[in-house]
Motif scaffolding. Structure first.
Motif, PDB file in Angstrom:
ATOM      1  N   ALA A 123       0.828  -1.207   0.000  1.00  8.70           N
ATOM      2  CA  ALA A 123       0.000   0.000   0.000  1.00  8.70           C
ATOM      3  C   ALA A 123       0.864   1.260   0.000  1.00  8.70           C
ATOM      4  O   ALA A 123       0.473   2.285  -0.554  1.00  8.70           O
ATOM      5  N   VAL A 124       2.043   1.195   0.628  1.00  6.84           N
ATOM      6  CA  VAL A 124       2.964   2.335   0.588  1.00  6.84           C
ATOM      7  C   VAL A 124       3.489   2.507  -0.830  1.00  6.84           C
ATOM      8  O   VAL A 124       3.617   3.625  -1.335  1.00  6.84           O
ATOM      9  N   ASP A 125       3.810   1.384  -1.501  1.00  6.92           N
ATOM     10  CA  ASP A 125       4.189   1.453  -2.912  1.00  6.92           C
ATOM     11  C   ASP A 125       3.096   2.151  -3.716  1.00  6.92           C
ATOM     12  O   ASP A 125       3.372   3.012  -4.563  1.00  6.92           O
ATOM     13  N   PHE A 140      -1.559   4.791   9.904  1.00  5.03           N
ATOM     14  CA  PHE A 140      -0.122   4.580  10.071  1.00  5.03           C
ATOM     15  C   PHE A 140       0.429   3.956   8.798  1.00  5.03           C
ATOM     16  O   PHE A 140      -0.302   3.347   8.008  1.00  5.03           O
ATOM     17  N   PHE A 141       1.714   4.124   8.595  1.00  6.65           N
ATOM     18  CA  PHE A 141       2.372   3.718   7.356  1.00  6.65           C
ATOM     19  C   PHE A 141       3.546   2.816   7.704  1.00  6.65           C
ATOM     20  O   PHE A 141       4.341   3.141   8.599  1.00  6.65           O
ATOM     21  N   SER A 142       3.676   1.703   7.001  1.00 12.22           N
ATOM     22  CA  SER A 142       4.739   0.759   7.339  1.00 12.22           C
ATOM     23  C   SER A 142       5.308   0.110   6.085  1.00 12.22           C
ATOM     24  O   SER A 142       4.553  -0.437   5.271  1.00 12.22           O
ATOM     25  N   ILE A 143       6.635   0.186   5.937  1.00 14.92           N
ATOM     26  CA  ILE A 143       7.323  -0.594   4.907  1.00 14.92           C
ATOM     27  C   ILE A 143       7.536  -1.972   5.512  1.00 14.92           C
ATOM     28  O   ILE A 143       8.610  -2.320   6.010  1.00 14.92           O
ATOM     29  N   MET A 144       6.481  -2.753   5.483  1.00 19.90           N
ATOM     30  CA  MET A 144       6.411  -4.010   6.209  1.00 19.90           C
ATOM     31  C   MET A 144       7.314  -5.099   5.627  1.00 19.90           C
ATOM     32  O   MET A 144       7.669  -6.071   6.316  1.00 19.90           O
ATOM     33  N   GLU A 145       7.710  -4.942   4.357  1.00 25.76           N
ATOM     34  CA  GLU A 145       8.478  -5.993   3.701  1.00 25.76           C
ATOM     35  C   GLU A 145       9.712  -6.390   4.495  1.00 25.76           C
ATOM     36  O   GLU A 145      10.067  -7.576   4.570  1.00 25.76           O
ATOM     37  N   THR A 146      10.369  -5.425   5.125  1.00 32.29           N
ATOM     38  CA  THR A 146      11.574  -5.722   5.893  1.00 32.29           C
ATOM     39  C   THR A 146      11.277  -6.717   7.015  1.00 32.29           C
ATOM     40  O   THR A 146      12.110  -7.581   7.321  1.00 32.29           O
ATOM     41  N   GLY A 176      11.108  -1.373   9.613  1.00 35.42           N
ATOM     42  CA  GLY A 176       9.736  -1.837   9.440  1.00 35.42           C
ATOM     43  C   GLY A 176       8.774  -1.167  10.392  1.00 35.42           C
ATOM     44  O   GLY A 176       7.666  -1.653  10.621  1.00 35.42           O
ATOM     45  N   MET A 177       9.160  -0.033  10.965  1.00 35.20           N
ATOM     46  CA  MET A 177       8.368   0.679  11.965  1.00 35.20           C
ATOM     47  C   MET A 177       7.023   1.150  11.400  1.00 35.20           C
ATOM     48  O   MET A 177       6.821   1.195  10.187  1.00 35.20           O
ATOM     49  N   ARG A 178       6.117   1.514  12.306  1.00 31.13           N
ATOM     50  CA  ARG A 178       4.866   2.161  11.934  1.00 31.13           C
ATOM     51  C   ARG A 178       5.055   3.672  12.050  1.00 31.13           C
ATOM     52  O   ARG A 178       5.307   4.184  13.139  1.00 31.13           O
TER      53      ARG A 178
END
Length: 280
Positions: A123-125, A140-146, A176-178
């Motif tokens: 979703a950030v992508d 909240f936004f998270s680059i969760m892939e990590t 990978g923080m929020r």
């Protein structure tokens, strides 16, 4: 009003505003295989056929989107090939997935995002490829892939650092923080915060109406030139602006703008022309 329902999206077009809603709330709007096929089909239909002057994307349920659906990773195993051949095939598949979000950046009309809850992983992508973003205070936004031992690969890294400082991109990616909504506004990822989704959508739709009331040719020119300037030098961009205006400067549209102001009425501009879908 034109409405259409897909597996992953509801689409409505009214008053020259296209509203695309993610509609799998029971699955936290995760991005399954249908998602990757439907989104570019929807956006390109709006763009190619000039069905709207602005696109708004929002969502349903608790979260905007929890990112990639795990089903996308299933069934990709190929036997009888070595790992190098498989790696090349995977690269090609990733490129096809990346093109799903490229359509948002390539669309002639602005793409606005109204965000709430979790904006996670893919979703950030997705939102990084849009033009303007707003969110609710609970977002909240998270680059969760990590956090699942992979590197984000569908557009976050080349695009996100255009909107926010590189240090924040790295902190989000490495940990990978929020990223909370208040910080997202502070660093420029979103333009404003709202208490509720209803309040946010009302404000976003008001901006969409303002965009739709302007000359579509002028608006698409702004998008094309802003995006060009982001990726090129000032000198190259100024030259391109000169070429653009030399080719598409519209005296009749300007005359209509001045006449409408004088008569205190909305201006009546022609829509963008539909595009060819085949060479001839």
């Amino acid at each position: 009003m034109l409405t259409k329902t897909h597996e992953c999206f509801d689409v409505s077009i009214e008053d020259r505003i296209a509203h695309i809603r993610l509609n799998r709330p029971q699955a936290m709007n995760t991005m399954n295989k249908a998602f990757w096929n439907e989104l570019p089909e929807i956006v390109r239909d709006i763009d190619v056929n000039a069905r709207a002057r602005v696109i708004v994307i929002s969502s349903t349920g608790k979260h905007f989107s929890a990112g990639m659906d795990l089903s996308v990773f299933a069934g990709g195993e190929k036997t009888g090939h070595d790992r190098y051949i498989l790696a090349e095939a995977l690269r090609s598949n990733i490129k096809r997935i990346q093109e799903t979000f490229n359509c948002l950046e390539e669309a002639r009309m602005p793409v606005l995002f109204a965000l709430h809850g979790g904006v996670i992983g893919g979703a950030v992508d997705m939102i990084s490829a849009g033009d303007i973003r707003w969110c609710t205070k609970d977002a909240f936004f998270s680059i969760m892939e990590t956090n699942i031992a992979m590197t984000a690969d569908v557009g976050t890294f080349p695009r996100l650092q255009r909107y926010i400082p590189e240090g924040w991109v790295k902190q989000m990616a490495y940990t990978g923080m929020r990223l909370p909504a208040a910080t997202a506004k502070e660093i420029g990822l979103v333009n404003d915060l709202f208490d509720t989704q209803e309040e946010m959508l009302a404000a976003v739709m008001d901006v969409a109406r303002q965009i739709a009331a302007n000359s579509p040719l002028a608006v698409t020119g702004c998008k094309a030139l802003i995006n060009y300037g982001r990726d090129h030098s000032t000198a190259d961009t100024l030259d391109y602006i000169g070429v653009w205006n030399a080719a598409m400067f519209p005296p009749p549209h300007m005359a209509e703008a001045f006449k409408a102001r004088e008569e205190k009425r909305p201006a009546d501009y022609p829509d963008l022309a539909p595009l060819r879908t085949t060479p001839m």
